[in-house]
Design an enzyme around this catalytic site. Structure first.
Site, short mmCIF file in Angstrom:
data_model
loop_
_atom_site.label_atom_id
_atom_site.label_comp_id
_atom_site.label_asym_id
_atom_site.label_seq_id
_atom_site.Cartn_x
_atom_site.Cartn_y
_atom_site.Cartn_z
N LEU A 214 0.85 -1.20 0.00
CA LEU A 214 0.00 0.00 0.00
C LEU A 214 0.88 1.24 0.00
O LEU A 214 1.76 1.36 0.85
CB LEU A 214 -0.89 0.04 1.25
CG LEU A 214 -2.05 -0.94 1.37
CD1 LEU A 214 -2.66 -0.83 2.76
CD2 LEU A 214 -3.11 -0.66 0.30
N HIS A 215 0.63 2.13 -0.95
CA HIS A 215 1.41 3.37 -0.95
C HIS A 215 0.67 4.57 -1.54
O HIS A 215 1.12 5.70 -1.40
CB HIS A 215 2.71 3.17 -1.74
CG HIS A 215 2.49 3.12 -3.23
ND1 HIS A 215 2.03 2.00 -3.86
CD2 HIS A 215 2.66 4.06 -4.19
CE1 HIS A 215 1.93 2.23 -5.16
NE2 HIS A 215 2.29 3.47 -5.38
N ARG A 216 -0.48 4.34 -2.18
CA ARG A 216 -1.20 5.45 -2.82
C ARG A 216 -1.63 6.48 -1.78
O ARG A 216 -2.22 6.12 -0.75
CB ARG A 216 -2.44 4.94 -3.53
CG ARG A 216 -2.15 3.96 -4.65
CD ARG A 216 -1.97 4.65 -5.96
NE ARG A 216 -1.57 3.70 -6.99
CZ ARG A 216 -1.02 4.06 -8.14
NH1 ARG A 216 -0.81 5.33 -8.40
NH2 ARG A 216 -0.67 3.15 -9.03
N ASP A 289 -2.31 -1.68 -4.00
CA ASP A 289 -2.82 -0.55 -4.77
C ASP A 289 -1.82 -0.16 -5.86
O ASP A 289 -1.88 0.92 -6.42
CB ASP A 289 -3.17 0.64 -3.86
CG ASP A 289 -1.99 1.14 -3.04
OD1 ASP A 289 -0.83 0.72 -3.29
OD2 ASP A 289 -2.21 1.96 -2.12
#
Length: 372
Positions: A214-216, A289
């Protein structure tokens, strides 16, 4: 005299995408190339290690642009790249993906009347709030040649008025790289790492596991969104142990928002390409994501749950193993449940995702530049 191109890379996904192009250029010998590293990602975990693992030569040009806001970073890259292009103009530049380096160098080249080739052109999420979507739209609006990974890209470019003779459906360099690296993986012993130890423990117990990335900003910068996603992951982990290579931005926000993921989720640092590939290729499911992982999981037939409201890679949903679930915890949990019960979708690898996209790209570039 051979024509010269600049291959622009600056962030983690770029490195994986230029590697097969470099190999194809070396094999063909038709074009002289220089690797331009903008330094958009500049710490070792996001930078040097990828050149080592992917077999990419050291950059001919390193700008060390570094961080800052989107505008600051883009401006620094533009200023530095303009100097190089004026001092030693290339016959064309090749940009890949949708990061700030892609946008910045395309603008500079176009204003200097240098042709621009965009690899992974035509992808659209329809979400103008995504920085990547802005980068895609602007880059494609000024590029000369478009190398497309899937039919939706061709459709978008034609709708935006691009001529058919400039659009090339070539396949996907990310998949080229994946297939090349997975063959190397089977021939090489992985060094002891957090991820390999995790795999060993679960293999010994004949247990399945899942992988998270997850990084968005839309997912990790909003406390409510990140809390909801985390609740879903925590519940899933009670049935399926999860390992989470945590992006620095995400780790900071987990701490800032005081979010506890529970004892069944193993947190590790950012992973180099090969250990991460070794980890996720055997996962029961990947929850992500990331755009690139949607494609890579489809290429290897690994079930993927994309925690986003949209995707610029619809072929991974239409033909591949990817399921788009949004950020609703109940939907995330339900779709993972289907996979664990053996009810998940059965995907296939899309047309032209055969490991030869880079060869097709180099052939087109050599032909175009021969006539210039």
């Amino acid at each position: 005299m051979s024509k010269k191109i600049y291959l622009v890379a600056g962030a983690r996904p770029n490195f994986m995408k230029i590697a097969p192009i470099v190999r194809a250029l070396q094999k063909s010998g038709d074009l002289v190339y220089r690797i331009v590293h903008t330094g958009q990602h500049y710490d070792r975990e996001m930078n040097d290690v990828f050149f080592e693992e992917l077999g990419i030569p050291e950059p001919d040009i390193f700008m060390a642009a570094g961080g800052g806001s989107h505008s600051q970073q883009t401006a620094k890259i533009m200023l530095a790249f303009e100097e190089y292009c004026q001092a030693e103009p290339p016959d064309a530049i090749v940009v890949v993906g949708d990061v700030n380096s892609t946008l910045a160098c395309s603008i500079v080249a176009k204003k200097l009347h240098i042709p621009v080739a965009h690899v992974e052109a035509g992808l659209r999420s329809g979400d103008i709030k995504m920085p990547e979507e802005i980068n895609r739209l602007v880059t494609d609006s000024i590029s000369d040649w478009f190398f497309v990974t899937e039919p939706s890209g061709m459709m978008h470019l034609r709708r935006e008025g691009k001529p058919d003779e400039a659009i090339y459906h070539v396949g996907h360099v990310m998949v080229d790289n994946l297939l090349y690296q997975i063959n190397k993986l089977t021939q090489t012993e992985m060094e002891a790492s957090e991820t390999s130890k995790f795999k060993e423990v679960h293999a010994a117990q004949a247990r399945r596991y899942g992988v998270i990335t997850l990084h968005r900003p839309s997912n990790v910068d909003d406390v409510e969104v990140l809390s909801n996603i985390s609740k879903a992951l925590k519940e899933i982990s009670t049935e399926l142990p999860l390992i989470f290579p945590v992006h620095p931005r995400t780790r900071d926000n987990l701490k800032k928002f005081d979010i506890d993921l529970g004892r069944h989720i193993t947190l590790v640092g950012p992973q180099a390409y090969m250990p991460f590939l070794d980890l996720w290729k055997d996962a029961a499911v990947v929850l992500t994501d990331s755009g690139g992982l949607q494609e890579e999981t489809t290429a290897l037939g690994v079930p993927c749950i994309t925690i986003r409201e949209n995707t610029e890679r619809p072929i991974t949903v239409e033909e591949g193993t990817n399921t788009l679930v949004g950020t609703d915890p109940a939907r995330i949990i339900a779709e993972v449940g289907k996979i664990l019960r053996g009810e998940g979708k059965q995907g296939r690898r899309p047309h032209l995702w055969d490991g030869r996209a880079a060869e097709r790209i180099v052939e087109v570039l050599a032909s175009k530049l021969a006539g210039s």
